[in-house]
Design a protein around this motif. Structure first.
Motif, PDB file in Angstrom:
ATOM      1  N   ILE A   1     100.371  61.539  80.019  1.00 43.56           N
ATOM      2  CA  ILE A   1     101.493  62.212  80.661  1.00 43.56           C
ATOM      3  C   ILE A   1     102.689  62.292  79.721  1.00 43.56           C
ATOM      4  CG2 ILE A   1     103.079  62.168  82.626  1.00 43.56           C
ATOM      5  CD1 ILE A   1     100.132  62.607  83.403  1.00 43.56           C
ATOM      6  N   TYR A   2     103.254  63.498  79.615  1.00 41.23           N
ATOM      7  CA  TYR A   2     104.476  63.688  78.830  1.00 41.23           C
ATOM      8  C   TYR A   2     105.644  63.947  79.778  1.00 41.23           C
ATOM      9  CZ  TYR A   2     101.841  63.691  74.521  1.00 41.23           C
ATOM     10  OH  TYR A   2     101.052  63.316  73.463  1.00 41.23           O
ATOM     11  N   LEU A   3     106.759  63.272  79.503  1.00 40.55           N
ATOM     12  CA  LEU A   3     107.945  63.335  80.337  1.00 40.55           C
ATOM     13  C   LEU A   3     109.057  64.113  79.659  1.00 40.55           C
ATOM     14  CD1 LEU A   3     107.942  59.558  81.377  1.00 40.55           C
ATOM     15  CD2 LEU A   3     106.869  61.469  82.600  1.00 40.55           C
ATOM     16  N   GLU A   4     110.132  64.342  80.390  1.00 40.19           N
ATOM     17  CA  GLU A   4     111.299  65.012  79.833  1.00 40.19           C
ATOM     18  C   GLU A   4     111.808  64.235  78.616  1.00 40.19           C
ATOM     19  OE1 GLU A   4     113.379  68.299  79.811  1.00 40.19           O
ATOM     20  OE2 GLU A   4     112.361  67.834  81.722  1.00 40.19           O
ATOM     21  N   GLY A   5     112.012  64.929  77.513  1.00 42.41           N
ATOM     22  CA  GLY A   5     112.483  64.281  76.296  1.00 42.41           C
ATOM     23  C   GLY A   5     111.378  63.944  75.317  1.00 42.41           C
ATOM     24  N   ASP A   6     110.104  64.013  75.748  1.00 40.67           N
ATOM     25  CA  ASP A   6     108.992  63.788  74.840  1.00 40.67           C
ATOM     26  C   ASP A   6     108.831  64.983  73.901  1.00 40.67           C
ATOM     27  OD1 ASP A   6     108.349  61.289  75.811  1.00 40.67           O
ATOM     28  OD2 ASP A   6     106.896  62.030  77.273  1.00 40.67           O
ATOM     29  N   THR A   7     108.033  64.803  72.876  1.00 34.21           N
ATOM     30  CA  THR A   7     107.874  65.841  71.856  1.00 34.21           C
ATOM     31  C   THR A   7     107.007  66.999  72.325  1.00 34.21           C
ATOM     32  OG1 THR A   7     106.021  64.597  70.924  1.00 34.21           O
ATOM     33  CG2 THR A   7     108.204  64.238  69.947  1.00 34.21           C
ATOM     34  N   LYS A   8     106.209  66.788  73.379  1.00 29.20           N
ATOM     35  CA  LYS A   8     105.342  67.844  73.899  1.00 29.20           C
ATOM     36  C   LYS A   8     105.854  68.330  75.255  1.00 29.20           C
ATOM     37  CE  LYS A   8     101.081  66.494  71.527  1.00 29.20           C
ATOM     38  NZ  LYS A   8      99.624  66.246  71.667  1.00 29.20           N
ATOM     39  N   GLN A   9     105.275  69.415  75.721  1.00 27.25           N
ATOM     40  CA  GLN A   9     105.683  69.999  76.993  1.00 27.25           C
ATOM     41  C   GLN A   9     105.464  69.019  78.139  1.00 27.25           C
ATOM     42  OE1 GLN A   9     103.811  73.754  77.732  1.00 27.25           O
ATOM     43  NE2 GLN A   9     104.614  73.954  79.815  1.00 27.25           N
ATOM     44  N   VAL A  10     106.411  68.981  79.076  1.00 19.51           N
ATOM     45  CA  VAL A  10     106.317  68.086  80.225  1.00 19.51           C
ATOM     46  C   VAL A  10     105.042  68.377  81.009  1.00 19.51           C
ATOM     47  CG1 VAL A  10     107.394  67.451  82.418  1.00 19.51           C
ATOM     48  CG2 VAL A  10     108.820  67.830  80.400  1.00 19.51           C
ATOM     49  N   THR A  11     104.306  67.325  81.380  1.00 15.68           N
ATOM     50  CA  THR A  11     103.054  67.476  82.117  1.00 15.68           C
ATOM     51  C   THR A  11     103.340  67.915  83.550  1.00 15.68           C
ATOM     52  OG1 THR A  11     102.072  65.725  80.774  1.00 15.68           O
ATOM     53  CG2 THR A  11     100.929  66.323  82.806  1.00 15.68           C
ATOM     54  N   SER A  12     102.731  69.011  83.963  1.00 17.71           N
ATOM     55  CA  SER A  12     102.971  69.580  85.289  1.00 17.71           C
ATOM     56  C   SER A  12     102.230  68.795  86.367  1.00 17.71           C
ATOM     57  CB  SER A  12     102.504  71.032  85.331  1.00 17.71           C
ATOM     58  OG  SER A  12     101.096  71.094  85.198  1.00 17.71           O
ATOM     59  N   ALA A  13     102.608  69.034  87.611  1.00 12.68           N
ATOM     60  CA  ALA A  13     101.930  68.401  88.744  1.00 12.68           C
ATOM     61  C   ALA A  13     100.471  68.819  88.801  1.00 12.68           C
ATOM     62  CB  ALA A  13     102.641  68.765  90.044  1.00 12.68           C
TER      63      ALA A  13
END
Length: 279
Positions: free
Chosen positions: A109-121
Motif C-alpha cells: 500500500i502506498y499512502l499520500e506522500g509516498d513516491t508512487k501513486q496512492v493505492t486506491s480502494a
C-alpha cells in the motif's frame, strides 16, 4: 552456516556467481521466492538446476501484490492464478521437496506522500482478494506464508487473526513477515501469532532505528535472515546490487546489536529455518 530465506535468483543472469560467492560466505541454503506465476516456475527450475551438496536452493510459489494484475490479465482471474501455482507444484518431482512456502504475498500500500501513486480502494480490495487466496493455498498445502507488508499492519493482522481463529486447521497457519520494517509493538503481535520475523539489509541502514530496536529486543527463536536480493543491499555496500552472500553482513550487524557471537546467531537462525520450513 547461514540461510538466506528470501532471494530472487531469477532476477540475475549471474546465478553461478551468486551461488559460488554465497558458499564462500558460509551460506548453505537459499530460498528463491516467487512473485508471479512465471517467477514461481523459474524459482522451482533454479532450485532444481543450481542446488549442490554444499548449497541447497529451495523455492516458493506466490504472487506479489504488485504483480497480481498482470497475472490476472494473463490467466483470467485470481482463482485461475492459484490453479497455475498448484500446477507448478504438481510438476515438482515427488521425491524432490523443493517448494517450501507460499508467497511472497500480502499488501503493498502506498499512502499520500509516498513516491508512487496512492493505492486506491479498488486496488486495496484486489490485493486483499489475492492475499486471501494465497493464505488458503498455504493452508491447503500446509506450507508457510511469506508475507509482504507495506503500510498495512492493521489489515494484515486482522486477516491473519481471522484465519487463525476460523477452523482448527487454520490455527496451524504459520509463516514469516519478510524484510521487517515494523516497530516493536507490531513485532510483539507477530510473535504472539506464532509467526517469524525476517531481517534484510534494512536493519543496517542509519535511519532504521525502530527495525534495529526489534532486532535487539526480540527472542532469537523467532528470528530469520534474508537479503531480498537483488534489492536492499546492506550498509556499507549500498549502491551495489545485493546478492545472497550479503546475508553474512546482516547477521554480523544483528549479532553486534545483540552482543552475541555471529556464529551463535547463525546457528539459531538456521535452526529456526528448520522448524518453519522443514529444511
Amino acid at each position: 552456516m547461514l540461510v538466506d530465506t528470501h532471494a530472487h535468483l531469477n532476477f540475475t543472469e549471474d546465478k553461478e556467481g551468486w551461488c559460488r560467492r554465497a558458499k564462500e560466505a558460509e551460506v548453505n541454503k537459499i530460498i528463491c521466492v516467487g512473485t508471479s506465476v512465471e517467477a514461481s516456475r523459474k524459482c522451482v527450475e533454479i532450485s532444481e538446476n543450481y542446488s549442490s551438496n554444499d548449497l541447497q536452493i529451495y523455492a516458493t510459489v506466490g504472487i506479489h501484490a504488485q504483480d497480481g494484475k498482470s497475472d490476472v490479465d494473463k490467466f483470467g482471474s485470481v482463482d485461475k492464478c492459484i490453479v497455475e501455482l498448484r500446477q507448478i507444484l504438481d510438476q515438482v518431482e515427488n521425491d524432490n521437496r523443493r517448494v517450501v512456502g507460499v508467497g511472497e504475498c500480502g499488501y503493498d500500500i502506498y499512502l499520500e506522500g509516498d513516491t508512487k501513486q496512492v493505492t486506491s480502494a479498488t486496488e486495496r480490495k484486489f490485493q486483499k482478494e489475492l492475499f486471501v487466496a494465497q493464505i488458503r493455498l498455504a493452508e491447503e498445502l500446509e506450507l508457510p506464508l511469506l508475507i509482504h507488508c507495506r503500510n498495512a499492519w492493521k489489515e494484515t493482522f486482522r486477516l491473519l487473526e481471522r484465519f487463525q481463529g476460523s477452523t482448527s486447521k487454520s490455527r496451524t497457519l504459520k509463516g514469516l513477515f519478510h524484510s521487517w520494517t515494523g516497530d516493536w509493538e507490531a513485532a510483539k503481535r507477530v510473535l504472539e501469532m506464532g509467526f517469524y520475523i525476517s531481517f534484510s539489509g534494512i536493519v543496517t541502514f542509519k535511519n532504521a532505528s525502530r527495525v534495529q530496536e526489534v532486532a535487539k529486543k526480540m527472542p532469537s527463536d523467532g528470528m530469520l535472515l534474508e537479503t531480498d536480493s537483488p534489492f536492499l543491499t546492506p550498509h556499507p555496500l549500498r549502491g551495489s546490487k545485493n546478492e545472497p552472500k550479503n546475508v553474512k553482513i546482516t547477521a554480523s550487524f544483528i549479532a553486534q546489536l545483540r552482543n552475541v557471537p555471529v556464529d551463535q546467531l547463525a546457528s539459531v537462525t538456521s535452526k529456526n529455518v528448520g522448524r518453519l520450513f522443514g529444511i
